[in-house]
Design a protein around this motif. Sequence first.
Motif, PDB file in Angstrom:
ATOM      1  N   UNK A  79       0.770  -1.204   0.445  1.00 47.90           N
ATOM      2  CA  UNK A  79      -0.073  -0.142   0.021  1.00 47.90           C
ATOM      3  C   UNK A  79       0.503   1.325  -0.181  1.00 47.90           C
ATOM      4  N   UNK A  80      -0.227   2.534   0.533  1.00 45.44           N
ATOM      5  CA  UNK A  80       0.519   3.725   0.560  1.00 45.44           C
ATOM      6  C   UNK A  80       2.182   3.688   1.447  1.00 45.44           C
ATOM      7  N   UNK A  81       3.124   4.335   1.581  1.00 48.64           N
ATOM      8  CA  UNK A  81       3.671   4.684   2.329  1.00 48.64           C
ATOM      9  C   UNK A  81       3.660   5.563   2.977  1.00 48.64           C
ATOM     10  N   UNK A  82       2.356   6.775   2.879  1.00 54.60           N
ATOM     11  CA  UNK A  82       2.328   8.082   4.014  1.00 54.60           C
ATOM     12  C   UNK A  82       0.904   7.492   3.021  1.00 54.60           C
ATOM     13  N   UNK A  83      -0.107   8.785   4.799  1.00 57.21           N
ATOM     14  CA  UNK A  83      -1.552   9.124   4.641  1.00 57.21           C
ATOM     15  C   UNK A  83      -2.084   9.550   3.646  1.00 57.21           C
ATOM     16  N   UNK A  84      -3.318   9.385   3.307  1.00 53.88           N
ATOM     17  CA  UNK A  84      -3.776   9.790   1.977  1.00 53.88           C
ATOM     18  C   UNK A  84      -4.961  10.907   3.519  1.00 53.88           C
ATOM     19  N   UNK A  85      -4.894  12.117   2.450  1.00 55.77           N
ATOM     20  CA  UNK A  85      -6.051  13.257   3.043  1.00 55.77           C
ATOM     21  C   UNK A  85      -7.348  12.638   2.345  1.00 55.77           C
ATOM     22  N   UNK A  86      -8.356  13.752   2.944  1.00 55.96           N
ATOM     23  CA  UNK A  86      -9.432  13.386   2.263  1.00 55.96           C
ATOM     24  C   UNK A  86     -10.097  14.391   1.499  1.00 55.96           C
ATOM     25  N   UNK A  87      -9.928  14.071   0.411  1.00 57.30           N
ATOM     26  CA  UNK A  87     -10.163  14.442  -0.864  1.00 57.30           C
ATOM     27  C   UNK A  87      -9.371  13.713  -2.324  1.00 57.30           C
ATOM     28  N   UNK A  96     -16.827  -6.572 -11.703  1.00 57.89           N
ATOM     29  CA  UNK A  96     -17.889  -6.939 -13.330  1.00 57.89           C
ATOM     30  C   UNK A  96     -16.731  -6.391 -14.366  1.00 57.89           C
ATOM     31  N   UNK A  97     -16.197  -5.269 -13.761  1.00 57.58           N
ATOM     32  CA  UNK A  97     -15.722  -4.414 -15.237  1.00 57.58           C
ATOM     33  C   UNK A  97     -14.208  -4.072 -15.084  1.00 57.58           C
ATOM     34  N   UNK A  98     -13.822  -4.171 -16.743  1.00 59.40           N
ATOM     35  CA  UNK A  98     -12.246  -3.714 -16.541  1.00 59.40           C
ATOM     36  C   UNK A  98     -12.186  -2.652 -16.382  1.00 59.40           C
ATOM     37  N   UNK A  99     -13.264  -1.308 -16.239  1.00 58.09           N
ATOM     38  CA  UNK A  99     -12.892  -0.235 -16.657  1.00 58.09           C
ATOM     39  C   UNK A  99     -12.288   0.420 -14.947  1.00 58.09           C
ATOM     40  N   UNK A 100     -11.257   1.517 -14.814  1.00 57.66           N
ATOM     41  CA  UNK A 100     -11.307   1.627 -14.080  1.00 57.66           C
ATOM     42  C   UNK A 100     -11.751   3.872 -13.575  1.00 57.66           C
ATOM     43  N   UNK A 101     -11.882   3.961 -12.929  1.00 61.17           N
ATOM     44  CA  UNK A 101     -12.387   5.637 -12.816  1.00 61.17           C
ATOM     45  C   UNK A 101     -11.755   6.334 -11.765  1.00 61.17           C
ATOM     46  N   UNK A 102     -11.892   7.527 -11.880  1.00 66.50           N
ATOM     47  CA  UNK A 102     -11.252   8.473 -10.666  1.00 66.50           C
ATOM     48  C   UNK A 102     -12.564   8.196  -9.295  1.00 66.50           C
ATOM     49  N   UNK A 103     -12.133   8.020  -8.683  1.00 68.76           N
ATOM     50  CA  UNK A 103     -12.854   7.803  -7.167  1.00 68.76           C
ATOM     51  C   UNK A 103     -12.820   8.835  -6.104  1.00 68.76           C
ATOM     52  N   UNK A 104     -12.603  10.088  -6.526  1.00 74.94           N
ATOM     53  CA  UNK A 104     -12.707  11.087  -4.212  1.00 74.94           C
ATOM     54  C   UNK A 104     -13.394  10.419  -3.785  1.00 74.94           C
ATOM     55  N   UNK A 105     -12.112  10.565  -2.455  1.00 73.62           N
ATOM     56  CA  UNK A 105     -12.604   9.852  -1.342  1.00 73.62           C
ATOM     57  C   UNK A 105     -12.519  11.343  -0.490  1.00 73.62           C
ATOM     58  N   UNK A 106     -13.937  11.598   0.279  1.00 71.97           N
ATOM     59  CA  UNK A 106     -14.218  12.250   1.671  1.00 71.97           C
ATOM     60  C   UNK A 106     -14.115  11.186   2.612  1.00 71.97           C
ATOM     61  N   UNK A 107     -13.818  11.478   3.815  1.00 75.18           N
ATOM     62  CA  UNK A 107     -13.455  11.130   4.838  1.00 75.18           C
ATOM     63  C   UNK A 107     -14.790  11.479   5.448  1.00 75.18           C
ATOM     64  N   UNK A 108     -15.172  10.326   6.296  1.00 80.83           N
ATOM     65  CA  UNK A 108     -16.197  10.829   7.102  1.00 80.83           C
ATOM     66  C   UNK A 108     -16.108  11.875   8.662  1.00 80.83           C
ATOM     67  N   UNK A 109     -15.855  10.762   9.322  1.00 81.49           N
ATOM     68  CA  UNK A 109     -14.370  11.216  11.004  1.00 81.49           C
ATOM     69  C   UNK A 109     -13.225  11.313  10.700  1.00 81.49           C
ATOM     70  N   UNK A 110     -12.214  12.087   9.726  1.00 86.21           N
ATOM     71  CA  UNK A 110     -11.099  12.399  10.300  1.00 86.21           C
ATOM     72  C   UNK A 110     -10.889  12.685   8.860  1.00 86.21           C
TER      73      UNK A 110
END
Length: 167
Positions: A79-87, A96-110
Motif C-alpha cells: 500500500x501507500x507509504x504516506x497518509x491519504x488526505x480527505x479528497x 464486474x468490469x475492467x474499467x477504472x474510474x477516478x473516485x474522490x474519497x471524502x473521509x467521514x470521521x477524519x
Amino acid sequence: MNVVLRDAFYSTLLGLDGEGQIGERQENYKIEDENGRELTGGEIGSFAWEYFYNNRMELDNSSADFIAILTYKTTEQGGRKTAAKTGYRPQIKFDFDEMHASGQQMFIDRSLVFPGDTVEAVIKISSVDYFSNQLTEKMKFEFREGTTVIGTGIIKHVINNRLRKSS
C-alpha cells in the motif's frame, strides 16, 4: 477559510444553546423550529458537532455517489507509504468490469487515513454514466494508484439513484 467559518458557526450554535459564550456574555436563548418545537437544551451542540466536525456538511452539500468502508493496505502489503488526505482521488475498479474510474474519497470521521487504516468515506466517481444501474450495497471494489492496488472497499449505501442496480 472553511475551518474558520466552521468554528465560528459551531461556537455561535453552542452560544445560542446556552452551552458557550457569544462574545463576553453567556445567556440562554429559546430556539424553536418552524413548527414551534424547542430545539435548545443541549441537543444543538451534538447536532452541530456532527454536522460541522464529522463532515456531514460536506456530505449534505456534495454530489456523492455512494458511501463505502475503505481498508487501506499497509506499506508492507504494497500500500501507500504516506497518509491519504480527505479528497484523495485514486482509481476505482469494480469486479464486474475492467474499467477504472477516478473516485474522490471524502473521509467521514477524519481528515487523514494512514496505511493499514479502515475508514468510512463518501465516494464521488467520475464515470457515473458508464456505471449506471450497476452498483449495489455490499459490492466490493479495489482502489489503486496506477496498477498498484492500495486498498479495498465495500459499498455501504448507494446515494446516487442513477448508479443503483435495479432489483
